[in-house]
Design a protein around this motif. Structure first.
Motif, PDB file in Angstrom:
ATOM      1  N   MET A  24       0.830  -1.209   0.000  1.00  0.00           N
ATOM      2  CA  MET A  24       0.000   0.000   0.000  1.00  0.00           C
ATOM      3  C   MET A  24       0.861   1.254   0.000  1.00  0.00           C
ATOM      4  SD  MET A  24      -2.941  -1.209   2.731  1.00  0.00           S
ATOM      5  CE  MET A  24      -3.718   0.400   2.715  1.00  0.00           C
ATOM      6  N   LEU A  25       1.938   1.245   0.782  1.00  0.00           N
ATOM      7  CA  LEU A  25       2.830   2.395   0.816  1.00  0.00           C
ATOM      8  C   LEU A  25       3.494   2.603  -0.542  1.00  0.00           C
ATOM      9  CD1 LEU A  25       4.189   4.620   2.497  1.00  0.00           C
ATOM     10  CD2 LEU A  25       5.937   2.954   3.148  1.00  0.00           C
ATOM     11  N   PHE A  26       3.896   1.509  -1.195  1.00  0.00           N
ATOM     12  CA  PHE A  26       4.509   1.605  -2.518  1.00  0.00           C
ATOM     13  C   PHE A  26       3.516   2.162  -3.541  1.00  0.00           C
ATOM     14  CE2 PHE A  26       5.756  -0.337  -6.614  1.00  0.00           C
ATOM     15  CZ  PHE A  26       7.032   0.205  -6.733  1.00  0.00           C
ATOM     16  N   TYR A  27       2.261   1.743  -3.446  1.00  0.00           N
ATOM     17  CA  TYR A  27       1.231   2.260  -4.355  1.00  0.00           C
ATOM     18  C   TYR A  27       1.038   3.762  -4.154  1.00  0.00           C
ATOM     19  CZ  TYR A  27      -3.456   3.319  -6.060  1.00  0.00           C
ATOM     20  OH  TYR A  27      -4.518   3.908  -6.682  1.00  0.00           O
ATOM     21  N   PHE A  28       0.960   4.193  -2.893  1.00  0.00           N
ATOM     22  CA  PHE A  28       0.776   5.612  -2.629  1.00  0.00           C
ATOM     23  C   PHE A  28       1.976   6.430  -3.087  1.00  0.00           C
ATOM     24  CE2 PHE A  28      -2.804   4.464   0.061  1.00  0.00           C
ATOM     25  CZ  PHE A  28      -3.631   5.567  -0.080  1.00  0.00           C
ATOM     26  N   VAL A  29       3.181   5.887  -2.926  1.00  0.00           N
ATOM     27  CA  VAL A  29       4.380   6.607  -3.360  1.00  0.00           C
ATOM     28  C   VAL A  29       4.375   6.791  -4.872  1.00  0.00           C
ATOM     29  CG1 VAL A  29       6.888   6.431  -3.567  1.00  0.00           C
ATOM     30  CG2 VAL A  29       5.787   5.953  -1.383  1.00  0.00           C
ATOM     31  N   LEU A  30       3.918   5.780  -5.618  1.00  0.00           N
ATOM     32  CA  LEU A  30       3.948   5.859  -7.075  1.00  0.00           C
ATOM     33  C   LEU A  30       2.781   6.682  -7.644  1.00  0.00           C
ATOM     34  CD1 LEU A  30       4.983   2.275  -8.261  1.00  0.00           C
ATOM     35  CD2 LEU A  30       6.342   4.351  -8.273  1.00  0.00           C
ATOM     36  N   ASP A  34       0.666  13.026  -3.797  1.00  0.00           N
ATOM     37  CA  ASP A  34       0.112  14.221  -3.165  1.00  0.00           C
ATOM     38  C   ASP A  34      -0.615  13.876  -1.868  1.00  0.00           C
ATOM     39  OD1 ASP A  34      -1.721  12.754  -4.560  1.00  0.00           O
ATOM     40  OD2 ASP A  34      -2.882  14.474  -5.278  1.00  0.00           O
ATOM     41  N   VAL A  35      -1.354  12.760  -1.876  1.00  0.00           N
ATOM     42  CA  VAL A  35      -2.052  12.337  -0.652  1.00  0.00           C
ATOM     43  C   VAL A  35      -1.053  11.967   0.434  1.00  0.00           C
ATOM     44  CG1 VAL A  35      -3.662  10.648   0.309  1.00  0.00           C
ATOM     45  CG2 VAL A  35      -4.009  11.530  -2.011  1.00  0.00           C
ATOM     46  N   LEU A  36       0.027  11.280   0.049  1.00  0.00           N
ATOM     47  CA  LEU A  36       1.042  10.901   1.024  1.00  0.00           C
ATOM     48  C   LEU A  36       1.724  12.123   1.618  1.00  0.00           C
ATOM     49  CD1 LEU A  36       2.592   8.515   2.312  1.00  0.00           C
ATOM     50  CD2 LEU A  36       4.207   8.670   0.414  1.00  0.00           C
ATOM     51  N   PHE A  37       2.046  13.099   0.763  1.00  0.00           N
ATOM     52  CA  PHE A  37       2.686  14.320   1.262  1.00  0.00           C
ATOM     53  C   PHE A  37       1.745  15.131   2.140  1.00  0.00           C
ATOM     54  CE2 PHE A  37       6.084  14.516  -2.240  1.00  0.00           C
ATOM     55  CZ  PHE A  37       7.016  13.964  -1.381  1.00  0.00           C
ATOM     56  N   ASP A  38       0.447  15.123   1.802  1.00  0.00           N
ATOM     57  CA  ASP A  38      -0.521  15.819   2.664  1.00  0.00           C
ATOM     58  C   ASP A  38      -0.595  15.187   4.053  1.00  0.00           C
ATOM     59  OD1 ASP A  38      -1.125  17.597   0.679  1.00  0.00           O
ATOM     60  OD2 ASP A  38      -2.877  16.495  -0.052  1.00  0.00           O
ATOM     61  N   GLY A  39      -0.551  13.850   4.079  1.00  0.00           N
ATOM     62  CA  GLY A  39      -0.561  13.173   5.371  1.00  0.00           C
ATOM     63  C   GLY A  39       0.689  13.449   6.170  1.00  0.00           C
ATOM     64  N   VAL A  40       1.839  13.429   5.491  1.00  0.00           N
ATOM     65  CA  VAL A  40       3.095  13.733   6.183  1.00  0.00           C
ATOM     66  C   VAL A  40       3.095  15.174   6.682  1.00  0.00           C
ATOM     67  CG1 VAL A  40       5.588  13.950   5.870  1.00  0.00           C
ATOM     68  CG2 VAL A  40       4.390  11.979   4.910  1.00  0.00           C
ATOM     69  N   HIS A  41       2.594  16.087   5.841  1.00  0.00           N
ATOM     70  CA  HIS A  41       2.546  17.499   6.247  1.00  0.00           C
ATOM     71  C   HIS A  41       1.633  17.699   7.454  1.00  0.00           C
ATOM     72  CE1 HIS A  41       2.659  21.848   5.833  1.00  0.00           C
ATOM     73  NE2 HIS A  41       1.334  21.858   5.845  1.00  0.00           N
ATOM     74  N   LYS A  42       0.523  16.986   7.494  1.00  0.00           N
ATOM     75  CA  LYS A  42      -0.391  17.107   8.633  1.00  0.00           C
ATOM     76  C   LYS A  42       0.258  16.596   9.915  1.00  0.00           C
ATOM     77  CE  LYS A  42      -4.672  16.453   7.770  1.00  0.00           C
ATOM     78  NZ  LYS A  42      -5.981  15.846   7.415  1.00  0.00           N
ATOM     79  N   ILE A  43       0.956  15.461   9.802  1.00  0.00           N
ATOM     80  CA  ILE A  43       1.637  14.909  10.979  1.00  0.00           C
ATOM     81  C   ILE A  43       2.738  15.852  11.452  1.00  0.00           C
ATOM     82  CG2 ILE A  43       3.058  13.005  11.808  1.00  0.00           C
ATOM     83  CD1 ILE A  43       1.499  11.186   9.918  1.00  0.00           C
ATOM     84  N   LEU A 353      21.487  19.039  -4.421  1.00  0.00           N
ATOM     85  CA  LEU A 353      20.464  19.053  -5.460  1.00  0.00           C
ATOM     86  C   LEU A 353      19.269  18.180  -5.082  1.00  0.00           C
ATOM     87  CD1 LEU A 353      22.675  18.872  -8.683  1.00  0.00           C
ATOM     88  CD2 LEU A 353      21.509  20.866  -7.748  1.00  0.00           C
ATOM     89  N   LEU A 354      19.541  16.999  -4.532  1.00  0.00           N
ATOM     90  CA  LEU A 354      18.467  16.065  -4.194  1.00  0.00           C
ATOM     91  C   LEU A 354      17.587  16.602  -3.068  1.00  0.00           C
ATOM     92  CD1 LEU A 354      17.083  13.312  -4.469  1.00  0.00           C
ATOM     93  CD2 LEU A 354      18.802  12.377  -2.905  1.00  0.00           C
ATOM     94  N   PHE A 355      18.192  16.900  -1.927  1.00  0.00           N
ATOM     95  CA  PHE A 355      17.400  17.329  -0.771  1.00  0.00           C
ATOM     96  C   PHE A 355      16.922  18.774  -0.913  1.00  0.00           C
ATOM     97  CE2 PHE A 355      19.886  13.781   0.838  1.00  0.00           C
ATOM     98  CZ  PHE A 355      18.912  13.057   1.494  1.00  0.00           C
ATOM     99  N   GLY A 356      17.672  19.599  -1.664  1.00  0.00           N
ATOM    100  CA  GLY A 356      17.175  20.943  -1.939  1.00  0.00           C
ATOM    101  C   GLY A 356      15.937  20.924  -2.812  1.00  0.00           C
ATOM    102  N   GLY A 357      15.896  20.001  -3.802  1.00  0.00           N
ATOM    103  CA  GLY A 357      14.706  19.872  -4.626  1.00  0.00           C
ATOM    104  C   GLY A 357      13.520  19.317  -3.865  1.00  0.00           C
ATOM    105  N   LEU A 358      13.772  18.469  -2.865  1.00  0.00           N
ATOM    106  CA  LEU A 358      12.673  17.866  -2.101  1.00  0.00           C
ATOM    107  C   LEU A 358      12.163  18.775  -0.990  1.00  0.00           C
ATOM    108  CD1 LEU A 358      13.942  14.177  -1.756  1.00  0.00           C
ATOM    109  CD2 LEU A 358      12.094  15.006  -3.212  1.00  0.00           C
ATOM    110  N   PHE A 359      13.081  19.432  -0.263  1.00  0.00           N
ATOM    111  CA  PHE A 359      12.689  20.165   0.949  1.00  0.00           C
ATOM    112  C   PHE A 359      13.076  21.637   0.916  1.00  0.00           C
ATOM    113  CE2 PHE A 359      13.770  15.744   2.166  1.00  0.00           C
ATOM    114  CZ  PHE A 359      12.496  15.312   2.488  1.00  0.00           C
ATOM    115  N   GLY A 360      13.578  22.144  -0.205  1.00  0.00           N
ATOM    116  CA  GLY A 360      13.913  23.554  -0.292  1.00  0.00           C
ATOM    117  C   GLY A 360      15.208  23.892   0.425  1.00  0.00           C
ATOM    118  N   VAL A 361      15.254  25.115   0.977  1.00  0.00           N
ATOM    119  CA  VAL A 361      16.470  25.600   1.640  1.00  0.00           C
ATOM    120  C   VAL A 361      16.844  24.757   2.864  1.00  0.00           C
ATOM    121  CG1 VAL A 361      17.532  27.576   2.807  1.00  0.00           C
ATOM    122  CG2 VAL A 361      16.131  27.933   0.768  1.00  0.00           C
ATOM    123  N   PRO A 362      15.884  24.345   3.741  1.00  0.00           N
ATOM    124  CA  PRO A 362      16.278  23.455   4.847  1.00  0.00           C
ATOM    125  C   PRO A 362      16.907  22.154   4.358  1.00  0.00           C
ATOM    126  CG  PRO A 362      14.109  24.372   5.260  1.00  0.00           C
ATOM    127  CD  PRO A 362      14.470  24.754   3.872  1.00  0.00           C
TER     128      PRO A 362
END
Length: 448
Positions: A24-30, A34-43, A353-362
């Motif tokens: 299920m986690l692999f399905y959501f990642v692929l 957006d739903v997975l990131f919304d859940g992570v952002h809420k947590i 490049l990798l983590f800057g693209g994913l999480f910005g300046v932090p």
């Protein structure tokens, strides 16, 4: 009738449950990222006060440890002998935490009180004087391109087209926001209520974390040793120590390095007469926290700002920044940071490049130590897999290896290129094999 658990079915049931969860986690990642990131952002938003408290405690613990080991414990040992009771240790911890918090708040307040008004005043003056700066650039380009009328006409036409738009944008968008920001800073209402709530609760949580840091570490170790066998638990504890050493050394060292670079930049720009010395120095010092790309991110807008005022001073500034960054990259940075990450320059670029693209300046700031931990974990599992196969686990064994002998599992070294070419070009080497073949055929004919 007493029910008995069958360990075999329990094992297979747990495995099936974990496989379903992973699927299920692999399905959501692929397909539902957006739903997975919304859940992570809420947590993360719910846990933000705890995250803020953990960050504050992590940054202040080195100061607390320094005060305890260098100031208070030696002072108490001189007064009361070698015995320091538990009550005295607790009192020392309270005093150290209180002084560390006061010191941190004083530093933040001093920076805001001394630097922020000057920076905002400089930015406002830049926006107000922007027409004069554009005229300076236009006159400088005219004198530079006076021997090429075609280029001069094209460049000046573009400047006349875009300068009113840029001026209108600065006056209508940027300037009102800066004035509003200055009003918020002077009235103490900077930020949102949620941010203030997170910081205040985080301060309280950080005090509890710093008070019981040894107890928390002890309980964490007990949980690790309760869940895993001794050998694997030892590896996990060592991995956490390596992570703490990598993050702590890199973050504290980078903060000190950026502070020194900012001070040196202010001294240098003051000596060469660069305009807006404080603003430029703050930009260069803050962006220097970002590895590799940070100096360029800070130097480019600062150079453009100076170019609008005085193009010749911009050239002096670029030369000074080049010298300053060479000093930081070759002398100051290695002296402070040492080999805290152990990453090559290529790996540093990949991490940013990798983590800057994913999480910005932090992500650009914490990406390098986080990537160093990931690379160290990959190297550990690689070495363990090679050891189980009884193969060499060190890098040096594979440098000049041609292949691995399947019987002995030892590397067979590759011959140097000059030796192979000498063997091929040696006289008689090509005639040796045909002579052996003809001799063999002659013997077979005699037998027949």
């Amino acid at each position: 009738m007493k029910f008995r658990w069958n360990k075999k079915y329990l094992y297979w049931g747990t495995t099936a449950f974990l496989v379903v969860c992973a699927s299920m986690l692999f399905y959501f990642v692929l397909f539902r990222m957006d739903v997975l990131f919304d859940g992570v952002h809420k947590i993360v938003s719910i846990m933000m006060p705890i995250i803020c408290g953990a960050i504050i405690a992590y940054l202040l613990i080195p100061i607390v440890n320094f005060m305890e080991k260098k100031w208070f414990f030696p002072l108490l040992s001189r007064q009361s002998g070698a015995v320091i009771t538990r009550r005295k240790r607790k009192a020392v911890r309270f005093v150290s935490i209180f002084l560390a918090l006061i010191l941190a708040l004083l530093v933040i307040y001093s920076l805001i009180a001394m630097i922020m008004p000057s920076i905002i005043e400089s930015v406002i003056s830049i926006i107000n004087d922007s027409p004069r700066y554009f005229q300076n650039i236009q006159h400088w380009l005219e004198s530079l391109l006076k021997n090429n009328p075609q280029w001069q006409t094209m460049v000046l036409d573009n400047i006349e087209t875009f300068s009113p738009r840029l001026e209108a944008f600065l006056n209508s968008q940027v300037l009102p926001q800066l004035k509003e920001l200055l009003q918020h800073l002077t009235t103490g209402v900077f930020g949102t209520l949620v941010f203030i709530k997170n910081v205040l609760i985080g301060l309280i949580i950080s005090i509890y974390l710093m008070l019981d840091k040894e107890k928390l570490v002890t309980q964490s170790k007990m949980c690790v040793y309760a869940l895993f066998d001794a050998e694997r638990a030892n590896h996990i504890v060592q991995a956490f120590r390596f992570t703490h050493k990598t993050f702590g050394g890199f973050i504290s060292g980078k903060i000190i390095d950026s502070l020194i670079i900012g001070i040196l930049c202010y001294i240098g720009t003051s000596l060469i007469g660069t305009p807006y010395q404080l603003l430029v120095s703050v930009v260069v010092g803050v962006t220097n926290v970002i590895p590799f790309f940070g100096p360029y991110l800070g130097a480019i807008p600062s150079a453009f700002l100076i170019l609008m005022v005085n193009p010749l001073q911009c050239l002096y500034f670029l030369i000074f920044i080049l010298i300053l960054q060479q000093f930081d990259g070759n002398i100051l940075g290695p002296k402070i940071l040492g080999d805290s990450t152990g990453l090559t320059s290529f790996m540093v670029i990949v991490a940013i490049l990798l983590f800057g693209g994913l999480f910005g300046v932090p992500g650009m700031i914490i990406g390098v130590p986080l990537w160093a931990v990931i690379i160290a974990a990959i190297k550990y599992f690689r070495e363990e897999a090679l050891k189980k196969k009884s193969m060499p686990s060190k890098d040096g064994a594979y440098e000049n290896m041609d292949y691995l002998d399947p019987r002995t599992l030892k590397p067979v070294l590759r011959k140097p290129s000059w030796e192979e070419s000498a063997h091929k070009e040696s006289p008689g080497s090509e005639e040796e094999e045909p002579s052996k073949a003809s001799e063999k055929n002659h013997r077979e004919e005699e037998k027949q």
